[in-house]
Design a protein around this motif. Structure first.
Motif, PDB file in Angstrom:
ATOM      1  N   TRP A 130      -5.163   5.432  -6.940  1.00 34.22           N
ATOM      2  CA  TRP A 130      -5.637   5.806  -5.604  1.00 34.22           C
ATOM      3  C   TRP A 130      -6.835   4.962  -5.170  1.00 34.22           C
ATOM      4  CZ3 TRP A 130      -2.963   8.041  -2.047  1.00 34.22           C
ATOM      5  CH2 TRP A 130      -1.943   8.944  -2.381  1.00 34.22           C
ATOM      6  N   THR A 131      -7.592   4.444  -6.129  1.00 36.86           N
ATOM      7  CA  THR A 131      -8.682   3.520  -5.783  1.00 36.86           C
ATOM      8  C   THR A 131      -8.106   2.216  -5.220  1.00 36.86           C
ATOM      9  OG1 THR A 131     -10.105   4.428  -7.527  1.00 36.86           O
ATOM     10  CG2 THR A 131     -10.682   2.251  -6.672  1.00 36.86           C
ATOM     11  N   ALA A 132      -7.055   1.728  -5.877  1.00 35.82           N
ATOM     12  CA  ALA A 132      -6.394   0.503  -5.386  1.00 35.82           C
ATOM     13  C   ALA A 132      -5.779   0.739  -4.011  1.00 35.82           C
ATOM     14  CB  ALA A 132      -5.322   0.076  -6.385  1.00 35.82           C
ATOM     15  N   TYR A 133      -5.166   1.911  -3.809  1.00 39.52           N
ATOM     16  CA  TYR A 133      -4.576   2.256  -2.508  1.00 39.52           C
ATOM     17  C   TYR A 133      -5.652   2.297  -1.427  1.00 39.52           C
ATOM     18  CZ  TYR A 133      -2.558   5.231   1.148  1.00 39.52           C
ATOM     19  OH  TYR A 133      -2.133   5.746   2.355  1.00 39.52           O
ATOM     20  N   ALA A 134      -6.791   2.912  -1.752  1.00 37.85           N
ATOM     21  CA  ALA A 134      -7.874   3.050  -0.773  1.00 37.85           C
ATOM     22  C   ALA A 134      -8.449   1.692  -0.366  1.00 37.85           C
ATOM     23  CB  ALA A 134      -8.982   3.924  -1.354  1.00 37.85           C
ATOM     24  N   VAL A 135      -8.506   0.775  -1.304  1.00 34.08           N
ATOM     25  CA  VAL A 135      -9.017  -0.567  -0.996  1.00 34.08           C
ATOM     26  C   VAL A 135      -8.085  -1.252  -0.007  1.00 34.08           C
ATOM     27  CG1 VAL A 135      -9.441  -2.870  -1.945  1.00 34.08           C
ATOM     28  CG2 VAL A 135     -10.275  -0.835  -3.165  1.00 34.08           C
ATOM     29  N   LEU A 136      -6.770  -1.085  -0.188  1.00 32.69           N
ATOM     30  CA  LEU A 136      -5.796  -1.730   0.694  1.00 32.69           C
ATOM     31  C   LEU A 136      -5.800  -1.142   2.105  1.00 32.69           C
ATOM     32  CD1 LEU A 136      -2.768  -2.148  -1.765  1.00 32.69           C
ATOM     33  CD2 LEU A 136      -4.330  -3.939  -0.939  1.00 32.69           C
ATOM     34  N   VAL A 137      -5.966   0.190   2.191  1.00 32.50           N
ATOM     35  CA  VAL A 137      -5.923   0.821   3.520  1.00 32.50           C
ATOM     36  C   VAL A 137      -7.320   1.008   4.101  1.00 32.50           C
ATOM     37  CG1 VAL A 137      -3.754   1.995   3.003  1.00 32.50           C
ATOM     38  CG2 VAL A 137      -5.926   3.179   2.578  1.00 32.50           C
ATOM     39  N   SER A 180       0.834  -1.205   0.000  1.00 29.87           N
ATOM     40  CA  SER A 180       0.000   0.000   0.000  1.00 29.87           C
ATOM     41  C   SER A 180       0.871   1.259   0.000  1.00 29.87           C
ATOM     42  CB  SER A 180      -0.929   0.003   1.222  1.00 29.87           C
ATOM     43  OG  SER A 180      -0.175   0.061   2.430  1.00 29.87           O
ATOM     44  N   PHE A 181       2.019   1.196   0.695  1.00 34.53           N
ATOM     45  CA  PHE A 181       2.931   2.344   0.710  1.00 34.53           C
ATOM     46  C   PHE A 181       3.522   2.569  -0.681  1.00 34.53           C
ATOM     47  CE2 PHE A 181       7.121   4.295   1.349  1.00 34.53           C
ATOM     48  CZ  PHE A 181       6.750   5.429   2.071  1.00 34.53           C
ATOM     49  N   ILE A 182       3.885   1.461  -1.350  1.00 36.31           N
ATOM     50  CA  ILE A 182       4.413   1.575  -2.717  1.00 36.31           C
ATOM     51  C   ILE A 182       3.356   2.164  -3.652  1.00 36.31           C
ATOM     52  CG2 ILE A 182       5.206   0.251  -4.717  1.00 36.31           C
ATOM     53  CD1 ILE A 182       6.489  -1.727  -2.696  1.00 36.31           C
ATOM     54  N   LEU A 183       2.107   1.692  -3.490  1.00 41.41           N
ATOM     55  CA  LEU A 183       1.018   2.245  -4.300  1.00 41.41           C
ATOM     56  C   LEU A 183       0.826   3.735  -4.005  1.00 41.41           C
ATOM     57  CD1 LEU A 183      -1.920  -0.338  -4.469  1.00 41.41           C
ATOM     58  CD2 LEU A 183      -0.579   0.591  -6.359  1.00 41.41           C
ATOM     59  N   GLY A 184       0.990   4.094  -2.743  1.00 39.14           N
ATOM     60  CA  GLY A 184       0.877   5.511  -2.359  1.00 39.14           C
ATOM     61  C   GLY A 184       1.952   6.363  -3.019  1.00 39.14           C
ATOM     62  N   ILE A 185       3.194   5.820  -3.081  1.00 36.76           N
ATOM     63  CA  ILE A 185       4.287   6.545  -3.750  1.00 36.76           C
ATOM     64  C   ILE A 185       3.989   6.694  -5.243  1.00 36.76           C
ATOM     65  CG2 ILE A 185       6.713   6.438  -4.411  1.00 36.76           C
ATOM     66  CD1 ILE A 185       6.368   7.147  -1.511  1.00 36.76           C
ATOM     67  N   ILE A 186       3.527   5.600  -5.860  1.00 32.92           N
ATOM     68  CA  ILE A 186       3.163   5.658  -7.289  1.00 32.92           C
ATOM     69  C   ILE A 186       2.029   6.670  -7.502  1.00 32.92           C
ATOM     70  CG2 ILE A 186       2.194   4.355  -9.226  1.00 32.92           C
ATOM     71  CD1 ILE A 186       3.563   1.860  -8.039  1.00 32.92           C
ATOM     72  N   GLY A 187       1.058   6.642  -6.575  1.00 35.86           N
ATOM     73  CA  GLY A 187      -0.049   7.599  -6.652  1.00 35.86           C
ATOM     74  C   GLY A 187       0.430   9.033  -6.532  1.00 35.86           C
ATOM     75  N   ASN A 188       1.413   9.276  -5.679  1.00 41.65           N
ATOM     76  CA  ASN A 188       1.994  10.621  -5.532  1.00 41.65           C
ATOM     77  C   ASN A 188       2.620  11.092  -6.839  1.00 41.65           C
ATOM     78  OD1 ASN A 188       2.712  12.104  -2.577  1.00 41.65           O
ATOM     79  ND2 ASN A 188       1.726  10.120  -2.463  1.00 41.65           N
ATOM     80  N   VAL A 189       3.405  10.188  -7.454  1.00 37.43           N
ATOM     81  CA  VAL A 189       4.082  10.555  -8.710  1.00 37.43           C
ATOM     82  C   VAL A 189       3.061  10.876  -9.798  1.00 37.43           C
ATOM     83  CG1 VAL A 189       5.583   9.714 -10.548  1.00 37.43           C
ATOM     84  CG2 VAL A 189       6.150   9.211  -8.150  1.00 37.43           C
ATOM     85  N   ILE A 190       2.062   9.997  -9.947  1.00 36.79           N
ATOM     86  CA  ILE A 190       1.041  10.201 -10.984  1.00 36.79           C
ATOM     87  C   ILE A 190       0.229  11.464 -10.699  1.00 36.79           C
ATOM     88  CG2 ILE A 190      -1.053   9.251 -12.029  1.00 36.79           C
ATOM     89  CD1 ILE A 190       0.131   6.467 -11.558  1.00 36.79           C
ATOM     90  N   SER A 191      -0.096  11.694  -9.417  1.00 38.78           N
ATOM     91  CA  SER A 191      -0.873  12.888  -9.059  1.00 38.78           C
ATOM     92  C   SER A 191      -0.102  14.167  -9.378  1.00 38.78           C
ATOM     93  CB  SER A 191      -1.234  12.854  -7.572  1.00 38.78           C
ATOM     94  OG  SER A 191      -2.109  11.797  -7.289  1.00 38.78           O
TER      95      SER A 191
END
Length: 293
Positions: A175-182, A5-16
């Motif tokens: 961010w949808t995938a991140y939200a599902v994990l957290v 989830s942290f890795i997805l969050g980092i990817i989400g930050n870059v894309i955002s």
């Protein structure tokens, strides 16, 4: 799972951040032309409010560092975008946009922060701000749809930037995938809707992309029209010169009516005046004048 989830969050930050930076190309064009043309200000005004509220949400949420960093960066960029839009917008649009900024980004945001910190306590704060953020995030994703009317009407995607729609699509999915994990539904629901709306914008983009005139096509068309106009001017000028020469030549010829008047007067005078020429000479003069006609 936490590491993923942290890795997805980092990817989400870059894309955002890439999504927030996508309008840079648009504002370079606006600054170059010193006009906002048919670009809409609503997406940048609503996104500024959304990023500010998400930053506030991240500060209230335990472990919300990733939410704070990405939305804080987005808020700074959108302050710049909104400022540039207000500088280069035409007067009626500028006044309308300034009113929206004052109501949405200053009054409403300030009221939410003040009420949350003063009148709301405990976990209710996070819930209240979370609902507001979710609603505004949906508005942020839907805001570029305001340009779809222009796209359909003009059958051109010139005023719907591709990268903004593309990164909204990616951003919503990650961010949808991140939200599902957290298990954060305030992040998951709006980003899921954003994922769908981003896909709809991309479909619309590819529907009208081929019918949009490219810059080279427009330049060739302008050059062809200019060349055609010059050729027409040359042809018209040649006809005008020829006509003027013919007219001048025609004007330089003696008018038949004047020749006839003078000839009649001359014959009458010669016939009434005795002279040594005699009637035979008068007849010769009349014959010569008739031949001259």
């Amino acid at each position: 799972m936490a590491n993923f989830s942290f890795i997805l969050g980092i990817i989400g930050n870059v894309i955002s951040i890439l999504m927030f930076a996508a309008p840079i190309k648009t504002f370079k064009r606006i600054m170059k032309k010193k006009s906002t043309e048919d670009f809409k200000g609503i997406p940048y005004i609503t996104t500024l409010l959304s990023t500010c509220l998400w930053t506030f949400y991240g500060l209230l949420k335990p472990g919300g560092l990733l939410v704070v960093t990405v939305n804080g960066s987005g808020a700074i960029l959108h302050i710049i975008y909104v400022t540039l839009f207000l500088i280069y917008a035409p007067e009626p649009l500028k006044i309308q946009s300034m009113k929206l900024v004052a109501i949405i980004d200053i009054a409403f945001l300030g009221a939410v922060i003040a009420i949350t910190l003063v009148a709301v306590h405990g976990t209710t704060r996070l819930t209240l701000v979370g609902f507001l953020c979710a609603a505004l995030n949906i508005g942020m994703y839907a805001a570029p749809l305001a340009a779809t009317r222009t796209v359909i009407k003009m059958k051109s995607v010139e005023y719907m930037p591709f990268f903004l729609s593309f990164f909204q699509f990616l951003n919503g999915g990650v961010w949808t995938a991140y939200a599902v994990l957290v298990k954060d539904y305030f992040i998951g629901v709006p980003n899921g809707i954003g994922f769908i709306l981003g896909a709809a914008q991309l479909i619309l983009y590819f529907m009208y992309y081929k019918s949009s005139p490219t810059k080279s096509t427009e330049e060739k068309g302008s050059a062809h029209l200019m060349k055609r106009e010059i050729q027409m001017k040359d042809v018209n000028g040649a006809h005008e010169n020829e006509n003027s020469r013919n007219l001048h030549k025609w004007k330089s010829l003696p008018k038949p009516s004047l020749v006839r008047q003078y000839s009649e007067k001359l014959v009458k005078t010669l016939s009434n005046t005795p002279s040594s020429l005699g009637s035979h000479n008068v007849h010769d003069i009349e014959k010569g004048l008739k031949e001259a006609h």
